[in-house]
Design an enzyme around this catalytic site. Structure first.
Site, PDB file in Angstrom:
ATOM      1  N   GLU A 156       3.224  -5.107   7.870  1.00 48.50           N
ATOM      2  CA  GLU A 156       2.370  -4.013   8.360  1.00 48.50           C
ATOM      3  C   GLU A 156       2.507  -3.759   9.854  1.00 48.50           C
ATOM      4  O   GLU A 156       2.339  -2.623  10.312  1.00 48.50           O
ATOM      5  CB  GLU A 156       0.905  -4.311   8.036  1.00 48.50           C
ATOM      6  CG  GLU A 156       0.522  -4.134   6.590  1.00 48.50           C
ATOM      7  CD  GLU A 156       0.706  -5.410   5.766  1.00 48.50           C
ATOM      8  OE1 GLU A 156       0.182  -5.478   4.650  1.00 48.50           O
ATOM      9  OE2 GLU A 156       1.396  -6.338   6.262  1.00 48.50           O
ATOM     10  N   ALA A 176       0.835  -1.203   0.000  1.00 47.07           N
ATOM     11  CA  ALA A 176       0.000   0.000   0.000  1.00 47.07           C
ATOM     12  C   ALA A 176       0.868   1.250   0.000  1.00 47.07           C
ATOM     13  O   ALA A 176       2.009   1.237   0.459  1.00 47.07           O
ATOM     14  CB  ALA A 176      -0.918   0.000   1.217  1.00 47.07           C
ATOM     15  N   GLY A 228       0.495  -5.181   1.073  1.00 45.40           N
ATOM     16  CA  GLY A 228      -0.582  -5.307   0.094  1.00 45.40           C
ATOM     17  C   GLY A 228      -0.144  -6.040  -1.158  1.00 45.40           C
ATOM     18  O   GLY A 228      -0.970  -6.640  -1.851  1.00 45.40           O
ATOM     19  N   GLU A 284      -0.703  -9.545  -0.307  1.00 44.09           N
ATOM     20  CA  GLU A 284      -2.148  -9.756  -0.246  1.00 44.09           C
ATOM     21  C   GLU A 284      -2.743  -9.842  -1.648  1.00 44.09           C
ATOM     22  O   GLU A 284      -3.680 -10.619  -1.885  1.00 44.09           O
ATOM     23  CB  GLU A 284      -2.802  -8.625   0.551  1.00 44.09           C
ATOM     24  CG  GLU A 284      -2.474  -8.693   2.043  1.00 44.09           C
ATOM     25  CD  GLU A 284      -3.075  -7.554   2.841  1.00 44.09           C
ATOM     26  OE1 GLU A 284      -3.924  -7.818   3.715  1.00 44.09           O
ATOM     27  OE2 GLU A 284      -2.698  -6.400   2.583  1.00 44.09           O
TER      28      GLU A 284
END
Length: 702
Positions: free
Chosen positions: A127, A63, A104, A107
């Site tokens: 994270e 992210a 991310g 993910e």
């Protein structure tokens, strides 16, 4: 279609190639491009499989966390929605992972049906280091693919794994050979899947294996990380999210994950950890050093001094593959130093962190000498001798005479004037301070001390060397103690003064450890040695500003030979690893208080905390005013990485931002008034702090 994601087709395969330099951060444009491209491929009946990869090298760094502070991370399409869209695909989706898939990025790969990775790829969910948890399906999909225990360890530690490890854990299907193009490999894999009529896989249909774990697994896991994660908010929420994956269907688990993510992101801990993340990025931008400044080549390193600090510095360079010479005029000391280095490596090897071959490779890079003529071809020379100006100046005069032109001459001084040291040479432009922290082979921080005449290319060179030896360099200016030790001085001054006024070592240490420090000031000074504190102050009498009570208790302990752990007695008494109160401390404190006209009283915990921390913050403001530090976040990096300030509070300046500069200012003024002459001397607010507080701003505005 967004330019941030390239859409193309080849036969029955569609490609979604992330195209957002430098690491394909999942900002709004990338999210939109993925969503649009996936919808286009899904609706095209000629497309039978989809490959998600990168057009610029690394797969995806995760992210765009700049969106967190900007408040745009919630701009649609939301990341979890995009990944749910991919996971629900009726066509097989293959992730082609090159370089890294972090946060991310992993993910995204987990939402795909199959994963192909290069053999050098790194995959992880870091994270937790930003004070949050994986909020786009990572805590729900990874347990289904890699198992609960493996997933929990990865998520709570934030530690990435290699492609080979990921394959063993079950969430990478194919590791491609070195030199093989990952997009080509993913294409071939997709064609094999289509030929085999392999199905699209939906994580919602995958069970979570709970039966193989003990019933108390999560409770025991919490106990195992309790000490390491004390004060942090996100680790416990990570555990709760994985627990949810064990008992909830995917759709409900994802909802729970989202709720926990929002809990984390609005905490002081998340703000602090993200502050430090951006601070590390900012620290590399040094005023006056242009981006295109050319670094000098460094192949050979020399270290002057074979003691604890010199040997530790040597190990850093051996670890990074530098040919290194350790020089000491004392042959016996040199032999001992080499023995300590070898012993340290052998201990590491016994723990399984090095092989015997690696130990010998590193020792093979080390040469020793008692002659300065043997280092005349060194590119970087680091002096680590006794902390005394005349000794260091004599070393630098010799280095100036024997080292080749262009060699960088660095001093490891922790307090002395680097300008004065540089003037002992005919090449002050080549002189710089490299303040390593003890133990030098372990501590990550490196204060890079820029003298008045230090050349920009010298700074650029040592920053590059610091990266190679895995240090965090922070550039600072010249003053007593630079940034770290200068800020430490008022912190320690107040701890010692509070002992005279009525506090005990146990109270001070308890308050500071409850705040988050790994040890309190009294324990820390016992570990370092009271003699060091005494001798440093004797060498720099200007620090006391004529205050006769300054350090009086340390002086008394020094005179008694109570230096701390090294003598078995200091602020505490030591018996092996056990410590207990030293009853002499209270008696000495009472005597010193009487001598200096100090009234003893009961001291509250709040006063202990405020008087130790707020002068430290105030000193940081003075440092910023004087330009010794380029930015407040540099002070925070130094204090978190060198002095044990809790990372989950973000450093002293970020902590001040969080509680409000007005509160710090008001407390300083309160003690300035309450403490009489002492308060007038030591609690005068820095003009910068006063101005920022009055204007309602934070240190980030500097």
């Amino acid at each position: 279609m967004s330019d941030s994601v390239i859409y193309k087709t080849q036969g029955q395969i569609a490609y979604l190639l992330l195209n957002s330099a430098p690491v394909n951060g999942l900002g709004q444009a990338v999210r939109q491009g993925l969503s649009d491209g996936f919808a286009q491929a899904s609706q095209d009946n000629t497309i039978k499989a989809i490959v998600v990869g990168s057009n610029i090298g690394p797969f995806c760094g995760g992210a765009d966390i700049a969106e967190f502070s900007a408040g745009t991370f919630a701009d649609k399409p939301l990341l979890p929605q995009v990944f749910n869209q991919i996971d629900a695909s009726s066509k097989p989706v293959i992730a082609a992972i090159d370089g890294l898939a972090l946060g991310g990025g992993l993910e995204l790969a987990l939402a795909c049906d199959y994963r192909v990775a290069t053999n050098k790829a790194k995959l992880g969910l870091p994270e937790v280091h930003l004070g949050i948890l994986p909020g786009a399906g990572g805590t729900q999909r990874l347990p289904r693919l890699a198992g609960i225990a493996n997933a929990l360890q990865m998520i709570v530690s934030g530690t990435p794994v290699s492609a080979q490890q990921a394959q063993q854990l079950g969430f990478v299907d194919l590791v491609v050979k070195e030199g093989e193009d990952v997009i080509t490999a993913a294409t071939n894999y997709a064609e094999q899947l289509l030929a085999q009529q392999a199905p699209a896989l939906n994580c919602a249909d995958m069970p979570v294996d709970r039966e193989s774990l003990p019933s108390d697994y999560f409770a025991e896991f919490r106990k195992s990380i309790e000490r390491k994660t004390r004060g942090f908010y996100a680790p416990e929420r990570c555990i709760q999210a994985v627990e949810a994956a064990c008992v909830l269907p995917l759709v409900d688990g994802l909802k729970k994950e989202g709720e926990l993510f929002l809990e984390c992101i609005n905490t002081p801990q998340a703000r602090a950890q993200q502050h430090l993340f951006f601070a590390e990025r900012a620290a590399g931008k040094v005023p006056g050093v242009a981006k295109d400044t050319q670094a000098r080549p460094v192949k050979k390193v020399a270290v002057i001094g074979s003691g604890t600090m010199g040997g530790g510095i040597v190990m850093n360079f051996l670890n990074a593959g530098f040919a290194t010479t350790m020089l000491d005029l004392n042959a016996q000391a040199l032999e001992r130093g080499v023995g300590v280095i070898r012993k340290n490596y052998e201990i590491t090897a016994k723990k399984g962190k090095l092989t015997g071959q690696q130990v010998e490779q590193r020792m093979g890079l080390l040469t020793t000498s008692t002659q300065y003529s043997d280092i005349q071809d060194a590119d970087l020379v680091i002096e680590a001798v006794f902390e005394k100006m005349d000794v260091k100046k004599a070393v630098f005069k010799t280095l100036d005479e024997c080292c080749k032109p262009g060699a960088i001459l660095a001093t490891n001084t922790s307090t002395l004037d680097v300008n004065e040291i540089a003037e002992a040479t005919s090449r002050p432009q080549d002189v710089i301070g490299l303040h390593f922290f003890s133990p030098a082979n372990v501590m990550r921080l490196l204060e890079v001390v820029r003298a008045e005449k230090t050349s920009p290319d010298v700074i650029k060179t040592v920053l590059g060397c610091a990266a190679k030896i895995k240090k965090l360099p922070v550039v600072v200016g010249v003053c007593f103690g630079f940034v770290g030790n200068r800020m430490l001085e008022p912190y320690g001054r107040e701890a010692l003064r509070l002992l005279l006024e009525g506090a005990t070592p146990e109270q001070i240490d308890r308050v500071l450890t409850e705040f988050g420090f790994p040890m309190g000031f009294c324990s820390m000074i016992d570990l370092a040695g009271n003699d060091i504190s005494y001798l440093t102050r004797q060498a720099h009498p200007e620090v006391t500003q004529g205050d006769p009570s300054y350090g009086a208790l340390v002086d008394s302990l020094y005179e008694l030979g109570h230096y701390g752990q090294k003598t078995g007695c200091g602020f505490y008494q030591y018996n092996g690893r056990d410590k207990s109160a030293n009853p002499d401390v209270i008696t000495l404190a009472e005597q010193a208080a009487f001598k200096h006209g100090i009234t003893r009283r009961e001291i509250s915990d709040q006063e202990v905390l405020e008087r130790c921390l707020y002068p430290l913050i105030n000193e940081g403001a003075l440092i910023l005013e004087e330009g010794i530090a380029a930015r407040a976040s540099d002070c925070d990096l130094i204090y978190v990485n060198g002095y044990g300030f809790p990372a989950w509070r973000g450093g002293p300046m970020q902590y001040a931002n969080e509680i409000g500069l007005t509160n710090v200012l008001n407390a300083l003024n309160k003690y300035k008034e309450q403490l009489g002459e002492y308060g007038e001397r030591w609690f005068k607010p820095a003009p910068l702090l006063q101005k920022l507080a009055t204007d309602g701003k934070s240190f980030n505005a500097v």
